[in-house]
Design a protein around this motif. Structure first.
Motif, PDB file in Angstrom:
ATOM      1  N   ASP A  92       0.858  -1.193   0.000  1.00 25.93           N
ATOM      2  CA  ASP A  92       0.000   0.000   0.000  1.00 25.93           C
ATOM      3  C   ASP A  92       0.889   1.238   0.000  1.00 25.93           C
ATOM      4  O   ASP A  92       1.371   1.686   1.045  1.00 25.93           O
ATOM      5  CB  ASP A  92      -0.939   0.014   1.200  1.00 25.93           C
TER       6      ASP A  92
ATOM      7  N   ASP B  63     -10.810  -5.667  -7.811  1.00 29.09           N
ATOM      8  CA  ASP B  63      -9.874  -5.892  -6.713  1.00 29.09           C
ATOM      9  C   ASP B  63      -8.717  -6.804  -7.094  1.00 29.09           C
ATOM     10  O   ASP B  63      -7.841  -7.067  -6.268  1.00 29.09           O
ATOM     11  CB  ASP B  63     -10.602  -6.426  -5.476  1.00 29.09           C
ATOM     12  N   ARG B  64      -8.681  -7.286  -8.344  1.00 32.24           N
ATOM     13  CA  ARG B  64      -7.524  -8.056  -8.829  1.00 32.24           C
ATOM     14  C   ARG B  64      -6.696  -7.231  -9.810  1.00 32.24           C
ATOM     15  O   ARG B  64      -5.806  -7.754 -10.473  1.00 32.24           O
ATOM     16  CB  ARG B  64      -7.988  -9.350  -9.519  1.00 32.24           C
TER      17      ARG B  64
ATOM     18  N   PHE C 293      -4.032 -11.681 -11.845  1.00 33.50           N
ATOM     19  CA  PHE C 293      -3.959 -10.276 -11.459  1.00 33.50           C
ATOM     20  C   PHE C 293      -3.579  -9.476 -12.703  1.00 33.50           C
ATOM     21  O   PHE C 293      -2.947  -9.998 -13.628  1.00 33.50           O
ATOM     22  CB  PHE C 293      -2.893 -10.038 -10.379  1.00 33.50           C
TER      23      PHE C 293
ATOM     24  N   GLN D 125      -0.772 -14.955  -1.898  1.00 34.61           N
ATOM     25  CA  GLN D 125      -0.780 -15.475  -0.529  1.00 34.61           C
ATOM     26  C   GLN D 125      -1.808 -14.748   0.322  1.00 34.61           C
ATOM     27  O   GLN D 125      -2.414 -15.344   1.207  1.00 34.61           O
ATOM     28  CB  GLN D 125       0.621 -15.351   0.073  1.00 34.61           C
ATOM     29  N   ARG D 126      -2.025 -13.481   0.040  1.00 32.46           N
ATOM     30  CA  ARG D 126      -2.988 -12.691   0.816  1.00 32.46           C
ATOM     31  C   ARG D 126      -4.414 -12.864   0.321  1.00 32.46           C
ATOM     32  O   ARG D 126      -5.352 -13.008   1.123  1.00 32.46           O
ATOM     33  CB  ARG D 126      -2.602 -11.209   0.756  1.00 32.46           C
ATOM     34  N   ASP D 127      -4.596 -12.894  -1.016  1.00 34.79           N
ATOM     35  CA  ASP D 127      -5.934 -12.823  -1.602  1.00 34.79           C
ATOM     36  C   ASP D 127      -6.360 -14.083  -2.337  1.00 34.79           C
ATOM     37  O   ASP D 127      -7.494 -14.149  -2.826  1.00 34.79           O
ATOM     38  CB  ASP D 127      -6.005 -11.641  -2.583  1.00 34.79           C
ATOM     39  N   GLY D 128      -5.467 -15.058  -2.463  1.00 37.20           N
ATOM     40  CA  GLY D 128      -5.793 -16.285  -3.189  1.00 37.20           C
ATOM     41  C   GLY D 128      -5.205 -16.268  -4.594  1.00 37.20           C
ATOM     42  O   GLY D 128      -5.038 -15.213  -5.218  1.00 37.20           O
TER      43      GLY D 128
ATOM     44  N   LEU E  19       0.596 -11.109  -3.243  1.00 33.55           N
ATOM     45  CA  LEU E  19      -0.845 -10.868  -3.351  1.00 33.55           C
ATOM     46  C   LEU E  19      -1.629 -12.183  -3.349  1.00 33.55           C
ATOM     47  O   LEU E  19      -2.700 -12.275  -2.743  1.00 33.55           O
ATOM     48  CB  LEU E  19      -1.149 -10.083  -4.624  1.00 33.55           C
TER      49      LEU E  19
ATOM     50  N   GLN F  22      -5.082   0.581  -5.403  1.00 39.32           N
ATOM     51  CA  GLN F  22      -5.794  -0.675  -5.279  1.00 39.32           C
ATOM     52  C   GLN F  22      -7.099  -0.590  -6.074  1.00 39.32           C
ATOM     53  O   GLN F  22      -7.621   0.490  -6.321  1.00 39.32           O
ATOM     54  CB  GLN F  22      -6.137  -0.950  -3.807  1.00 39.32           C
ATOM     55  N   ASN F  23      -7.611  -1.734  -6.481  1.00 41.62           N
ATOM     56  CA  ASN F  23      -8.951  -1.799  -7.075  1.00 41.62           C
ATOM     57  C   ASN F  23      -9.112  -0.840  -8.247  1.00 41.62           C
ATOM     58  O   ASN F  23     -10.029  -0.014  -8.288  1.00 41.62           O
ATOM     59  CB  ASN F  23     -10.034  -1.494  -6.032  1.00 41.62           C
TER      60      ASN F  23
END
Length: 285
Positions: A28, A61-62, A98, A91-94, A89, A55-56
């Motif tokens: 971020d 959101d990907r 992206f 690991q955090r979001d699946g 990402l 972001q987004n």
């Protein structure tokens, strides 16, 4: 306020313990200005640090906006930091796809759960290849203490682009490829003069489908890059453009052994479009 202590640190494309190319990641950076990002990248000291500045994007959101900084300056694109950021990402979001909005255009990255680690595959922007400018090849070969007659005649020297511009030099002799040295300051001056924001890519063909590469990147204390995703994509585009490989094809690039950080990059060369570079990434403890 984000600082270097808050950045994640991952290594990408490792082919053995202690291998790969380290990258900083700031997930971020939306509140950071250019000077702050540059200062963080300099403090981390890796070849590049990736900053997610938005972001987004467009409500997706990907899809994120990413910028890359070396310790000295912003760079348009960085392959190993892209792979590292995508794995972080995932690991955090699946895992899944992206899209990184980068200064060179949108780059799609596919992440997948492997047997031992998450893999990430980015598809480069459309590659292009051009000849060296007048006198530039001679200057580069002079800095490498070599000459045109010592290069592999099957692989003409060219400048290739797939996110960054990389001059490509292919040696005919393994011993010379292993042993050459260069003056980092003089090399950096030539790179800046020519707008080579990536690496100087030197190669030795180990086999029909495997190439060993040394990527010169004098910046700060760094002289050679252990693993260079944008160079791998540029080399794939070079092989296709010059008809040196029959696409579609897959090759492997080994890198980093000369500086004690063995790395491996898998490259898929389709018949048209961007080049696909695949590797793994893991946190640096």
């Amino acid at each position: 306020m984000t600082d270097a202590r808050a950045a994640l640190k991952y290594t990408a494309f490792a082919d053995a313990p202690g291998g790969g190319n380290p990258a900083g990641i700031v997930l971020d950076a939306s509140q950071l200005g250019d000077a702050e990002m540059q200062a963080i990248a300099a403090e981390i000291g890796f070849a590049e640090t990736a900053f997610i500045t938005e972001q987004n994007v467009a409500g997706d959101d990907r899809r994120v906006r990413v910028r890359y900084f070396s310790p000295l300056a912003e760079v348009p694109f960085c392959g190993h930091a892209t792979v590292a950021t995508a794995v972080a990402l995932a690991q955090r979001d699946g895992v899944g796809d992206f899209v990184f909005e980068t200064p060179v255009g949108p780059v799609t990255i596919t992440t997948a759960a492997g047997d031992e680690a998450i893999t990430a595959s980015f598809t480069s922007v459309e590659p292009s290849v051009e000849p060296f400018g007048e006198g530039v090849l001679e200057a580069l070969l002079g800095l490498l203490s070599t000459s045109l007659d010592r290069l592999d005649p099957a692989y003409p020297p060219r400048v290739s682009f797939a996110g960054n511009r990389h001059p490509i030099i292919v040696f005919a002799d393994r011993a010379e490829f292993d042993a050459f040295s260069f003056d980092p300051g003089a090399m950096r001056s030539l790179m800046n003069e020519q707008g080579w924001s990536g690496t100087v890519t030197t190669v030795f063909p180990s086999s029909a489908s495997e190439y060993d590469s040394r990527n010169l990147f004098p910046v700060g204390a760094i002289t050679e890059d252990p693993a260079t995703g944008s160079a791998a994509a540029s080399f794939g585009g070079y092989l296709r453009a010059l008809g040196l490989i029959e696409a579609p094809a897959e090759i492997e690039i080994t890198q980093g052994s000369h500086i004690g950080r063995p790395s491996r990059l898998s490259v898929r060369i389709p018949e048209a479009g961007g080049i696909v570079v695949t590797g793994t990434a893991s946190p640096i403890s």
